[in-house]
Design a protein around this motif. Sequence first.
Motif, PDB file in Angstrom:
ATOM      1  N   ASN A 233     -20.718  46.959 -16.551  1.00  0.00           N
ATOM      2  CA  ASN A 233     -21.115  46.608 -17.905  1.00  0.00           C
ATOM      3  C   ASN A 233     -21.876  47.754 -18.566  1.00  0.00           C
ATOM      4  OD1 ASN A 233     -24.126  46.192 -17.449  1.00  0.00           O
ATOM      5  ND2 ASN A 233     -23.315  44.668 -16.037  1.00  0.00           N
ATOM      6  N   TYR A 234     -21.943  47.678 -19.881  1.00  0.00           N
ATOM      7  CA  TYR A 234     -22.721  48.607 -20.706  1.00  0.00           C
ATOM      8  C   TYR A 234     -23.839  47.793 -21.361  1.00  0.00           C
ATOM      9  CZ  TYR A 234     -18.547  51.570 -20.339  1.00  0.00           C
ATOM     10  OH  TYR A 234     -17.493  52.313 -19.877  1.00  0.00           O
ATOM     11  N   TYR A 235     -25.059  48.311 -21.275  1.00  0.00           N
ATOM     12  CA  TYR A 235     -26.237  47.553 -21.714  1.00  0.00           C
ATOM     13  C   TYR A 235     -27.089  48.406 -22.642  1.00  0.00           C
ATOM     14  CZ  TYR A 235     -30.856  45.283 -21.154  1.00  0.00           C
ATOM     15  OH  TYR A 235     -32.076  44.691 -21.364  1.00  0.00           O
ATOM     16  N   LEU A 236     -27.443  47.822 -23.801  1.00  0.00           N
ATOM     17  CA  LEU A 236     -28.291  48.518 -24.764  1.00  0.00           C
ATOM     18  C   LEU A 236     -29.398  47.568 -25.194  1.00  0.00           C
ATOM     19  CD1 LEU A 236     -28.831  50.967 -26.644  1.00  0.00           C
ATOM     20  CD2 LEU A 236     -27.293  49.882 -28.305  1.00  0.00           C
ATOM     21  N   SER A 237     -30.655  47.970 -24.981  1.00  0.00           N
ATOM     22  CA  SER A 237     -31.802  47.144 -25.344  1.00  0.00           C
ATOM     23  C   SER A 237     -32.760  47.964 -26.193  1.00  0.00           C
ATOM     24  CB  SER A 237     -32.523  46.641 -24.083  1.00  0.00           C
ATOM     25  OG  SER A 237     -33.651  45.859 -24.418  1.00  0.00           O
ATOM     26  N   THR A 238     -33.125  47.421 -27.363  1.00  0.00           N
ATOM     27  CA  THR A 238     -33.985  48.115 -28.301  1.00  0.00           C
ATOM     28  C   THR A 238     -35.195  47.248 -28.638  1.00  0.00           C
ATOM     29  OG1 THR A 238     -32.043  49.154 -29.305  1.00  0.00           O
ATOM     30  CG2 THR A 238     -34.100  49.270 -30.545  1.00  0.00           C
ATOM     31  N   ASP A 254     -23.831  50.286 -15.913  1.00  0.00           N
ATOM     32  CA  ASP A 254     -23.974  49.739 -14.562  1.00  0.00           C
ATOM     33  C   ASP A 254     -22.663  49.872 -13.797  1.00  0.00           C
ATOM     34  OD1 ASP A 254     -26.575  49.112 -14.748  1.00  0.00           O
ATOM     35  OD2 ASP A 254     -26.352  46.950 -14.645  1.00  0.00           O
ATOM     36  N   THR A 255     -22.740  50.473 -12.628  1.00  0.00           N
ATOM     37  CA  THR A 255     -21.542  50.691 -11.819  1.00  0.00           C
ATOM     38  C   THR A 255     -21.325  49.557 -10.830  1.00  0.00           C
ATOM     39  OG1 THR A 255     -22.877  52.038 -10.319  1.00  0.00           O
ATOM     40  CG2 THR A 255     -21.632  53.196 -12.013  1.00  0.00           C
ATOM     41  N   ARG A 263     -26.293  53.903 -11.036  1.00  0.00           N
ATOM     42  CA  ARG A 263     -26.392  53.486 -12.430  1.00  0.00           C
ATOM     43  C   ARG A 263     -26.785  54.676 -13.307  1.00  0.00           C
ATOM     44  NH1 ARG A 263     -30.356  49.579 -12.016  1.00  0.00           N
ATOM     45  NH2 ARG A 263     -28.919  47.844 -12.365  1.00  0.00           N
ATOM     46  N   LYS A 264     -26.122  54.818 -14.441  1.00  0.00           N
ATOM     47  CA  LYS A 264     -26.483  55.843 -15.409  1.00  0.00           C
ATOM     48  C   LYS A 264     -27.396  55.212 -16.451  1.00  0.00           C
ATOM     49  CE  LYS A 264     -21.993  58.136 -14.851  1.00  0.00           C
ATOM     50  NZ  LYS A 264     -20.725  58.492 -15.526  1.00  0.00           N
ATOM     51  N   ALA A 265     -28.517  55.852 -16.727  1.00  0.00           N
ATOM     52  CA  ALA A 265     -29.487  55.263 -17.646  1.00  0.00           C
ATOM     53  C   ALA A 265     -30.119  56.328 -18.529  1.00  0.00           C
ATOM     54  CB  ALA A 265     -30.571  54.533 -16.852  1.00  0.00           C
ATOM     55  N   GLY A 302     -28.086  45.348  -9.060  1.00  0.00           N
ATOM     56  CA  GLY A 302     -28.104  46.680  -8.461  1.00  0.00           C
ATOM     57  C   GLY A 302     -27.504  46.742  -7.078  1.00  0.00           C
ATOM     58  N   ALA A 303     -27.717  47.878  -6.430  1.00  0.00           N
ATOM     59  CA  ALA A 303     -27.131  48.135  -5.114  1.00  0.00           C
ATOM     60  C   ALA A 303     -27.893  47.377  -4.024  1.00  0.00           C
ATOM     61  CB  ALA A 303     -27.153  49.629  -4.817  1.00  0.00           C
TER      62      ALA A 303
END
Length: 464
Positions: A233-238, A254-255, A263-265, A302-303
Motif C-alpha cells: 500500500n501507499y500511505y500519506l498522512s498530513t 509499504d512492501t 518500507r520506504k518512508a 511490518g516485518a
Amino acid sequence: MYETMQKKLIPALCISLLALASVNTTQAAVSQAQANRLGNSLTPFGAIRAGNPEGTIPRWTGGDTTIPDGYQGNGDHHVNPYPDDKPRYVVTADNIEEYRDMLPDGVAALINRYPETFKVRVLPTRRTHTAPDHVVENTKDNATSASLVDGGNGIKNAFGGHPFPILHGTSEEKAKQAIWNHTTRWRGRYVKREFSEVVVVGGKFRPVTMRQEIFFNWNMKGGSTETLDNIANYYLSTVIAPEQYAGGGILTHDTLDQVKEPRKAWGFSAGEVRRAPSLGYDAPIASSGGLRTVDDTDIYNGAPDRFNWEYKGLEEKIIPYNNFELTSDKYTYDEVLGDQHLNPDLMRWELHRVHVVEGILREDSRHLYHKRVFYIDEDSWNIAVADQYDDKGNLWRVSTGMLKNFYDLPGVINALDVFHDLHKGLYHVSGLVNESGSARLYEDEFPGKRYFSPFTLRRRLSDN
C-alpha cells in the motif's frame, strides 16, 4: 583423492541447496478439495461457519449488510444499528474469575489495573463481517497458490484477498499466515479520512488532527500478483492541527516483503521532503507520546522477522466488536475519553472465536517488547487485542482495535485503536472522529501511484 572428495561434496552440496531453498520459500498452498470448504463449512474468509454448541456464538449467515435507518452513507459513523441490544453480562473486578478464561490477558489486566472504573459490557455476538465478491474470489484463488517466502517474512502468488484463509503447516507457518492475513485484510481500495489522536494524562488531552490517504495496491482494481511489485500500500498522512504542526507528515510505501525490501518512508514539513530510513519496528510514534511503536500501528504492521512465532490455536475470547457508539457524534471527546481509559459504557464487547498467535523476541534481535500475543478475529482477520510484554516477562502494554462494521466498505475493521501503558497508567487513542463531522470515504478510483511519489509530493508542497 580429489575425485573422491568431489563425489562426496556434490551430493552434499545439492542437499544443502535444497535445504536452503526450503528455508527461503515455504509451500503454503492447500489442495483444491480443501479450498472448496470456503463458502461451505467455512465462511468465504476461512472462519468456521457454524456457531458454538452453547449458542453464545451464532452461525455466520453472510454478515450484516442491512443499512440502518438514518444512515447517511459513505462512512457515516453516527448511527448505531443495534440500539436495543442489552449486555448479556458485565465483567468487573468483582466477578472477573467467573469469566477469566474468556478474557485476553491484556483485557483482564486492564480490569485489575483499574478495578473501580474499567468494566467489560458483553453484548450479543453479531458476526457482521463480509466483503465484496472480488475479495471472496481472490481469497479462494489465494488458498491454492499463496506461499510464505524468506522464512515467512514475505508472501508470493497472492493478490486482493486473504492469502491464507485456511491455516496449515507448522505452528510457526500458521502463526505467520495469520499475521499476513491481518496485514492484507480487506480495508478497501482507496480511503480518505480525517481523524484525531490523543494522549490522555489524568483525563487531560490535546488532539492532533490528521488527514490520511491510503491506496491499497494489494486490492487494486484490475491488478494481479504480477502488478504488485512488492508494494502492499501507499500511505500519506498530513497533520492539519494544531497550527504549529500543520502541514507536516509522512509518506510511506509499504512492501510485502520488508526484509527483502524495507518500507520506504519520507517525512515532510515546511515544503521539505526527506527520506526517513528508520520508520519501522519499535521506533516511537511522536504523536503517541512514546506509547506506540511504529509496528504497533494498526495494532500490528511490518516485518515479523525479529520474533519467533507460535500458533496457539482457535479460542473463544471476549473482544471489542461493533463499536458504533464510540464514534458517534452524540458524544464529545470529553465523554468518550475517561481519565485512564475509554468510557466503558460506550464500549461494546462480544464473544468471538479468535486465532491466538504468540511471538518471542529472537536472541539475535532487538525490540522494546520481549513477547507479543495477538488475538485475531476469525471472521475478519483483524487483530482485536495485542498483549506486549517487557524483558522481565511483565505485561506492559495492551492494544485494542475497537472493531466496527463499515457498510460502505463493506466489512469489519478498526474504528479506533487504543494503546494502554499499564506501568505508567497512561493511554493513547488514534481514530477519533466524534467532533470532526468527517467520515471515511471509500473509493475504487485513486489519483495514481505517481500521486504518492516523494517527487510529486515535493512539487505539491512547493506549489502551496
